[in-house]
Scaffold this active site. Structure first.
Site, PDB file in Angstrom:
ATOM      1  N   ASP A   1       0.842  -1.194   0.000  1.00 35.23           N
ATOM      2  CA  ASP A   1       0.000   0.000   0.000  1.00 35.23           C
ATOM      3  C   ASP A   1       0.877   1.244   0.000  1.00 35.23           C
ATOM      4  O   ASP A   1       1.685   1.433   0.916  1.00 35.23           O
ATOM      5  CB  ASP A   1      -0.892   0.018   1.255  1.00 35.23           C
TER       6      ASP A   1
ATOM      7  N   TYR B   1       3.073   9.749  -0.090  1.00 32.26           N
ATOM      8  CA  TYR B   1       4.120   9.130   0.742  1.00 32.26           C
ATOM      9  C   TYR B   1       5.523   9.391   0.181  1.00 32.26           C
ATOM     10  O   TYR B   1       6.513   9.205   0.894  1.00 32.26           O
ATOM     11  CB  TYR B   1       3.912   7.611   0.902  1.00 32.26           C
TER      12      TYR B   1
ATOM     13  N   LYS C   1      -2.667   5.970  -4.282  1.00 36.33           N
ATOM     14  CA  LYS C   1      -3.774   6.905  -4.031  1.00 36.33           C
ATOM     15  C   LYS C   1      -3.451   8.262  -4.630  1.00 36.33           C
ATOM     16  O   LYS C   1      -2.290   8.682  -4.626  1.00 36.33           O
ATOM     17  CB  LYS C   1      -3.997   7.082  -2.506  1.00 36.33           C
TER      18      LYS C   1
ATOM     19  N   HIS D   1      -7.480   9.613  -2.154  1.00 30.48           N
ATOM     20  CA  HIS D   1      -6.853   9.548  -0.828  1.00 30.48           C
ATOM     21  C   HIS D   1      -7.734  10.200   0.259  1.00 30.48           C
ATOM     22  O   HIS D   1      -7.916   9.641   1.336  1.00 30.48           O
ATOM     23  CB  HIS D   1      -5.480  10.219  -0.893  1.00 30.48           C
TER      24      HIS D   1
END
Ligand code: NAP
Length: 282
Positions: A45, A50, A79, A112
């Site tokens: 994930d 990120y 996302k 997201h």
């Protein structure tokens, strides 16, 4: 024996446990992803926010998981960030993600966080376009409260597969799970270990002692046993191994109910970044 995957509304299979990668970057990210794949994790994930697509892509390429049969064995989620939900931006950002991750397709693409400016139907139409182009296999949302799940399901041309939300014994999300399942979505639990902060809870500790399992295994097993996908983040080999060892044993119905009831005495949301209003569900 329980299945280790669930079937999504898209028809694709999703492993019930994956590796969460928020706050993993650089060498630590590469090492964690590499160890996880070597241990048998087949679900990763990530998210554009990120900032670790490149590290993950490098590992996928080096280990052979970026293409061919090994790619088919892997389930990769990313996302699109809240500021990138306008349709043309979605298409551009997905292209960027594929390039950085060095893969031809994503197994799952999520919104997201919901937007109050771009109508969800517009974003999901772009997601459907990506599915048509075979760049994405399944689509879904994240951090959507019950009302938003209903709105998104109605506005989407394709079935939505997943709503990824914070979920653990201090926030069991039962009312949201009910609405998601009514609408054909499964739930992925993020921060399933409560970011490590609930593992000392007395009820969890007691069940762990009684069953001879680690507290982290107890809370992860509770989720997969009720059909909820978990994506614990771990950077140490020990944690990665412990978290993956949740198959081949079961929690009793009584322990399952005790874990679900913990929220009645201690309810806590660990992540509220002010990016959406959770109060309607709380
Ligand atoms: P989490 O997985 O609940 O907890 C991670 C923390 O627990 C880390 O500090 C980790 O330490 C520790 N840990 C891992 N395994 C352990 C074990 N067996 N025993 C004791 N401690 C253990 O929290 P999270 O990172 O917030 O959530 C997981 C994933 O969900 C994220 O990485 C991300 O992929 C996703 N997420 C999504 C959203 C969203 O908005 N969609 C938001 C938050 C998170 P070490 O690193 O030292 O091993």
């Amino acid at each position: 024996m329980q299945n280790t995957t669930i079937t999504l509304a898209s028809g694709h299979e999703m492993p019930l446990i994956g590796l969460g990668t928020w706050r993993l970057s650089g060498q630590t990210c590469e090492a964690s992803v590499e160890s996880a794949l070597a241990m048998g994790y087949r679900h990763i994930d990530t998210a554009e926010m990120y900032g670790n697509h490149q590290e993950i892509g490098k590992v996928l390429k080096e280990t052979g998981y970026a293409t061919g049969d090994k790619r088919e064995d892997l389930f990769l989620t990313s996302k699109i960030w809240q500021d990138h939900l306008e349709p043309n931006t979605v298409l551009r950002q997905c292209g960027k993600a594929l390039k950085e991750l060095q893969v031809d397709y994503l197994d799952l693409l999520l919104i997201h966080w919901p937007s109050d400016t771009v109508p969800v139907g517009e974003t999901l139409t772009a997601f459907a376009e990506l599915v048509k182009e075979e760049k994405v296999r399944s689509i879904g949302v994240s951090n959507f409260i019950r009302r938003r799940v209903r709105e998104a399901a109605k506005a989407s041309k394709l079935p939505l597969s997943i709503n990824q939300v914070e979920c653990h014994p201090y926030l069991n999300q039962n009312p949201l799970i009910e609405v998601c399942r009514e609408q054909g979505l499964e739930l992925t639990a993020y921060s399933p270990l409560g970011r490590g902060k609930l593992l000392g809870d007395p009820a969890i500790a007691q069940i762990a002692e009684k069953t001879g399992r680690d507290p982290a295994q107890v809370v992860l097993r509770w989720q997969v046993q009720r059909g909820v996908v978990v994506i614990p983040k771990a950077s140490s080999e020990d944690h990665l191994k412990t978290n993956f060892d949740i198959w081949g044993w079961e929690l009793s119905d009584t322990d399952m109910d005790r874990l679900t009831a913990i929220e009645d005495r201690h309810r806590e949301r660990f992540l509220d970044a002010g990016l959406t209003d959770f109060s309607e569900d709380d």
